[in-house]
Write an enzyme that holds these catalytic residues in place. Structure first.
Site, PDB file in Angstrom:
ATOM      1  N   GLU A   1       8.006  -1.082  -5.550  1.00 34.95           N
ATOM      2  CA  GLU A   1       6.876  -1.495  -4.701  1.00 34.95           C
ATOM      3  C   GLU A   1       5.611  -0.737  -5.110  1.00 34.95           C
ATOM      4  O   GLU A   1       5.613   0.070  -6.029  1.00 34.95           O
ATOM      5  CB  GLU A   1       7.181  -1.200  -3.225  1.00 34.95           C
TER       6      GLU A   1
ATOM      7  N   ARG B   1       8.744   3.835   9.425  1.00 33.70           N
ATOM      8  CA  ARG B   1       8.281   4.536   8.232  1.00 33.70           C
ATOM      9  C   ARG B   1       7.007   3.870   7.740  1.00 33.70           C
ATOM     10  O   ARG B   1       6.691   2.728   8.118  1.00 33.70           O
ATOM     11  CB  ARG B   1       9.332   4.503   7.122  1.00 33.70           C
TER      12      ARG B   1
ATOM     13  N   ASN C   1       4.719   1.984   4.982  1.00 32.87           N
ATOM     14  CA  ASN C   1       5.012   0.983   3.970  1.00 32.87           C
ATOM     15  C   ASN C   1       3.816   0.856   3.028  1.00 32.87           C
ATOM     16  O   ASN C   1       3.326   1.844   2.507  1.00 32.87           O
ATOM     17  CB  ASN C   1       5.359  -0.358   4.627  1.00 32.87           C
TER      18      ASN C   1
ATOM     19  N   ASN D   1       1.970  -5.036   4.973  1.00 32.40           N
ATOM     20  CA  ASN D   1       2.098  -5.135   3.528  1.00 32.40           C
ATOM     21  C   ASN D   1       0.736  -5.229   2.845  1.00 32.40           C
ATOM     22  O   ASN D   1      -0.154  -4.456   3.124  1.00 32.40           O
ATOM     23  CB  ASN D   1       3.024  -6.296   3.148  1.00 32.40           C
TER      24      ASN D   1
ATOM     25  N   ASP E   1       4.446 -10.408   0.097  1.00 33.78           N
ATOM     26  CA  ASP E   1       4.696  -8.966   0.090  1.00 33.78           C
ATOM     27  C   ASP E   1       3.415  -8.248  -0.353  1.00 33.78           C
ATOM     28  O   ASP E   1       2.391  -8.344   0.288  1.00 33.78           O
ATOM     29  CB  ASP E   1       5.887  -8.668  -0.820  1.00 33.78           C
TER      30      ASP E   1
END
Length: 328
Positions: free
Chosen positions: A48, A131, A133, A179, A229
């Protein structure tokens, strides 16, 4: 009589639906398609956070579940791995030898030579069961970073900024999986993705203050394309989005909401992308090897690797975090 009308209406609807499908297929046939090729073979669990450091000519990216910050040098084909203390959501360049990384308890400052890190912005109170991202820096050097609940509970996450003075501010609440995020070249519009909504939203953006307003949906993405994403933007202010469950990166026009082009990727879950290279004309793409069926694992043996493609357009330079230390 009513029955006859309803049947006629039903038949008309079917004909219209079939006509729309034909038109949709015609539109899809016109979309330029390219195929990405392997840039670096690695079996990342959840690759990512791709971002290009134009100063060092390196690709920064993360493996969230692997708890690793990666620095890939395309010239030498070397990939430096730095272990992190917990899951790492994203990374942004900071100084020549440091980066900011988003971990489970907040943002840390990491030394890129030793791998040592120190807590920079404590966010423990903001992240119960969650958490950090994805995230990026805006044109003014603020760090925008979002969260997600570990169980992906709806509306339990938020989008924050960390100002140049290291002040934490909540910008958008009731998010599920925060995202992709980017800004236009005129610094007046911010685009943002909350993955399960299958949309790209736009906000009016004030670069001086960091304020956002006038939230609206500019792209509605059908599930047949996958789920949006990570995201980057090119010099034409068009949006490039990695598609989870979509085997592709798709270029969207936020003015029309339409698909402009498609990059097919030999991986089922495509997670993020960033323009790199000396001329910012190479699109680097991260992927994941998790969340696949046995058939998909067999079909996509390179899942988790880094891919690249000459997209035909250029990107823009990434924004670094800018720290304004208080004067004594």
């Amino acid at each position: 009589m009513l029955k006859k009308i309803s049947i006629v209406t039903f038949l008309i609807l079917i004909m219209a639906c079939n006509s729309n499908k034909k038109e949709s297929k015609k539109e899809e046939a016109k979309i330029p398609i390219k195929t990405a090729k392997l840039a670096y073979k690695i079996n990342a669990s959840l690759g990512e956070g791709a971002i290009w450091n134009y100063k060092t000519q390196e690709l920064y990216w993360v493996d969230i579940e692997g708890k690793q910050l990666n620095i890939f040098n395309p010239s030498t084909k070397e990939n430096k791995i730095l272990e992190t203390k917990s899951r790492i959501g994203t990374v942004v360049p900071f100084t020549e030898k440091e980066a900011l990384v988003a971990l489970e308890d907040g943002v840390h400052k990491m030394n890129l030579e030793s791998g040592e890190s120190t807590l920079f912005t404590d966010m423990k109170k903001e992240l119960p069961g969650s958490r950090l991202n994805d995230g990026k820096c805006d044109p003014a050097g603020r760090f925008w970073v979002g969260s997600m609940h570990m169980q992906q509970l709806t509306g339990k996450a938020n989008l924050y900024t960390i100002t140049s003075e290291n002040n934490l501010q909540k910008k958008v609440d009731s998010v599920t999986i925060s995202n992709g995020i980017v800004w236009t070249s005129d610094k007046k519009t911010m685009y943002y993705i909350d993955t399960p909504t299958s949309t790209i939203k736009a906000y009016d953006y004030d670069n001086k203050t960091g304020k956002i307003a006038n939230e609206r949906v500019v792209v509605q993405i059908p599930e047949s394309l996958g789920f949006p994403d990570g995201m980057t933007i090119d010099e034409e202010n068009m949006l490039w989005v990695g598609m989870w469950n979509g085997n592709a990166v798709i270029r969207f026009n936020p003015k029309t909401g339409k698909v402009i082009s498609k990059i097919e990727v030999p991986a089922h879950n495509v997670t993020s992308c960033a323009f790199g290279g000396k001329d910012l004309d190479v699109l680097y793409i991260t992927t994941a090897s998790v969340d696949m069926t046995a058939e998909e694992v067999e079909k996509y043996p390179l899942a988790g690797a880094i891919f690249k493609v000459k997209s035909g357009v250029k990107g823009v330079k990434s924004n670094f975090y800018i720290e304004n230390k208080p004067t004594k």
